[in-house]
Design an enzyme around this catalytic site. Structure first.
Site, PDB file in Angstrom:
ATOM      1  N   ASP A 109       0.869  -1.164   0.000  1.00 53.52           N
ATOM      2  CA  ASP A 109       0.000   0.000   0.000  1.00 53.52           C
ATOM      3  C   ASP A 109       0.917   1.228   0.000  1.00 53.52           C
ATOM      4  O   ASP A 109       2.089   1.136   0.392  1.00 53.52           O
ATOM      5  CB  ASP A 109      -0.886  -0.040   1.252  1.00 53.52           C
ATOM      6  CG  ASP A 109      -1.583   1.273   1.531  1.00 53.52           C
ATOM      7  OD1 ASP A 109      -2.285   1.763   0.638  1.00 53.52           O
ATOM      8  OD2 ASP A 109      -1.398   1.816   2.647  1.00 53.52           O
ATOM      9  N   ASP A 125      -0.173   5.057   0.786  1.00 54.13           N
ATOM     10  CA  ASP A 125      -0.485   6.084   1.779  1.00 54.13           C
ATOM     11  C   ASP A 125      -0.525   5.488   3.183  1.00 54.13           C
ATOM     12  O   ASP A 125      -1.328   4.601   3.474  1.00 54.13           O
ATOM     13  CB  ASP A 125      -1.843   6.718   1.433  1.00 54.13           C
ATOM     14  CG  ASP A 125      -2.060   8.041   2.125  1.00 54.13           C
ATOM     15  OD1 ASP A 125      -1.235   8.941   1.956  1.00 54.13           O
ATOM     16  OD2 ASP A 125      -3.070   8.170   2.856  1.00 54.13           O
ATOM     17  N   ARG A 161      -0.765  11.194   2.785  1.00 51.03           N
ATOM     18  CA  ARG A 161      -0.785  12.203   1.724  1.00 51.03           C
ATOM     19  C   ARG A 161       0.508  13.009   1.633  1.00 51.03           C
ATOM     20  O   ARG A 161       0.522  14.115   1.089  1.00 51.03           O
ATOM     21  CB  ARG A 161      -1.988  13.150   1.893  1.00 51.03           C
ATOM     22  CG  ARG A 161      -3.299  12.523   1.486  1.00 51.03           C
ATOM     23  CD  ARG A 161      -3.292  11.941   0.087  1.00 51.03           C
ATOM     24  NE  ARG A 161      -2.997  12.897  -0.964  1.00 51.03           N
ATOM     25  CZ  ARG A 161      -2.470  12.592  -2.135  1.00 51.03           C
ATOM     26  NH1 ARG A 161      -2.155  11.346  -2.402  1.00 51.03           N
ATOM     27  NH2 ARG A 161      -2.247  13.498  -3.047  1.00 51.03           N
ATOM     28  N   ARG A 189     -11.720  16.997  -0.597  1.00 53.06           N
ATOM     29  CA  ARG A 189     -10.333  16.642  -0.895  1.00 53.06           C
ATOM     30  C   ARG A 189      -9.434  17.861  -1.089  1.00 53.06           C
ATOM     31  O   ARG A 189      -8.207  17.729  -1.100  1.00 53.06           O
ATOM     32  CB  ARG A 189     -10.275  15.736  -2.137  1.00 53.06           C
ATOM     33  CG  ARG A 189     -10.956  14.391  -1.938  1.00 53.06           C
ATOM     34  CD  ARG A 189     -10.503  13.391  -2.966  1.00 53.06           C
ATOM     35  NE  ARG A 189      -9.093  13.090  -2.795  1.00 53.06           N
ATOM     36  CZ  ARG A 189      -8.612  12.134  -1.994  1.00 53.06           C
ATOM     37  NH1 ARG A 189      -9.439  11.396  -1.270  1.00 53.06           N
ATOM     38  NH2 ARG A 189      -7.322  11.913  -1.914  1.00 53.06           N
ATOM     39  N   THR A 243      -1.982 -14.200  -0.371  1.00 53.30           N
ATOM     40  CA  THR A 243      -0.975 -13.296   0.184  1.00 53.30           C
ATOM     41  C   THR A 243      -0.645 -13.672   1.623  1.00 53.30           C
ATOM     42  O   THR A 243      -1.407 -14.361   2.301  1.00 53.30           O
ATOM     43  CB  THR A 243      -1.462 -11.832   0.185  1.00 53.30           C
ATOM     44  OG1 THR A 243      -2.525 -11.689   1.146  1.00 53.30           O
ATOM     45  CG2 THR A 243      -1.933 -11.395  -1.187  1.00 53.30           C
TER      46      THR A 243
END
Length: 257
Positions: free
Chosen positions: A21, A23, A30, A144, A236
């Site tokens: 992943d 973020d 961010r 956002r 996974t």
């Protein structure tokens, strides 16, 4: 050969994919990837294959990974959970939520979400509450276009008041019959997409690529988080991390370097 060397020898003989992943896992929320993490990933590539899978679109992933050169640095880059897939820098797949659920249902979802968010009272509200992406809809109560300080403020407010969890419950109640999933991602938003279009979607591009093990690292691995399904998937080996520093620590322990 002592036990440490034996473990290292066994790991080095395997073909391993480390799938991350972005973020909160490779970067602070961010924020742009830091130089030490960039260097760590370069070193990691001498021990394992490295891939990225983010819920954000490619533009936002590139912003956090210091540019579109991200496509050349990593063999597999999966944006929007893998609904937009790049391999060796080339786009190999793109899926459309609009085509899948139809314009009428799409507008019902958007209209409901805008009404719901319009009635929330928050410390601040800014702009871009609904963002249409290729494979999913991003819903953001604070907007956002908020600043980083406002993003952090909302994240703390959300922890206390569970706004996104309540919003998610309302979406499931009203649109679950459409076969849609609603997951909490990052600090400020939720993603809406068809069942099966979570991060496990990206595994179709790597599960038959000859890897002995696929390790996934993510920070939103609890139920309702956007890493939950791929974390639990039988294809996974899932790892929950709490920060980029924790990611480095766990990978080093896994691969013994």
């Amino acid at each position: 050969m002592n036990s440490f060397r034996l473990i290292k020898s066994k790991m080095s003989s395997k073909k391993i994919l480390c799938l991350f992943d972005v973020d909160g896992t490779l970067t602070k929320p961010r924020q742009v990837i830091e130089a030490d993490m960039e260097q760590f990933l370069e070193t990691l590539k001498t021990h394992a294959s490295v891939g990225l899978v983010g819920g954000s679109d490619l533009v936002k992933i590139a912003e956090q990974m210091k540019g579109m050169s991200v496509l050349d640095k990593y063999e597999n880059v999966f944006s929007e959970n893998g609904l937009v897939a790049h391999k060796y820098g080339e786009e190999v797949h793109r899926q459309s939520i609009a085509n899948h659920i139809g314009e009428a249902n799409l507008q019902k979802l958007i209209n409901f979400s805008l009404r719901y968010m319009s009635e929330l009272e928050l410390p601040v509200k800014r702009g871009t509450f609904v963002e249409f992406r290729s494979g999913l809809i991003n819903l953001c109560p604070v907007g956002r276009s908020c600043s980083q300080a406002e993003r952090d403020q909302f994240a703390e407010y959300d922890k206390e008041h569970q706004l996104r969890s309540k919003f998610r419950a309302a979406l499931i109640e009203n649109f679950g019959h459409l076969g849609l999933r609603f997951v909490i991602g990052g600090q400020i938003s939720l993603d809406a997409f068809p069942e099966g279009w979570d991060k496990t979607y990206c595994l179709r591009f790597v599960e038959n690529a000859g890897f002995d093990e696929i390790h996934f690292f993510g920070d939103k691995t609890s139920e309702g988080g956007n890493d939950y399904e791929i974390f639990l998937d039988s294809r996974t080996i899932g790892h929950t991390v709490v920060s980029p520093e924790d990611t480095r620590k766990q990978v080093k322990e896994l691969l013994n370097f």
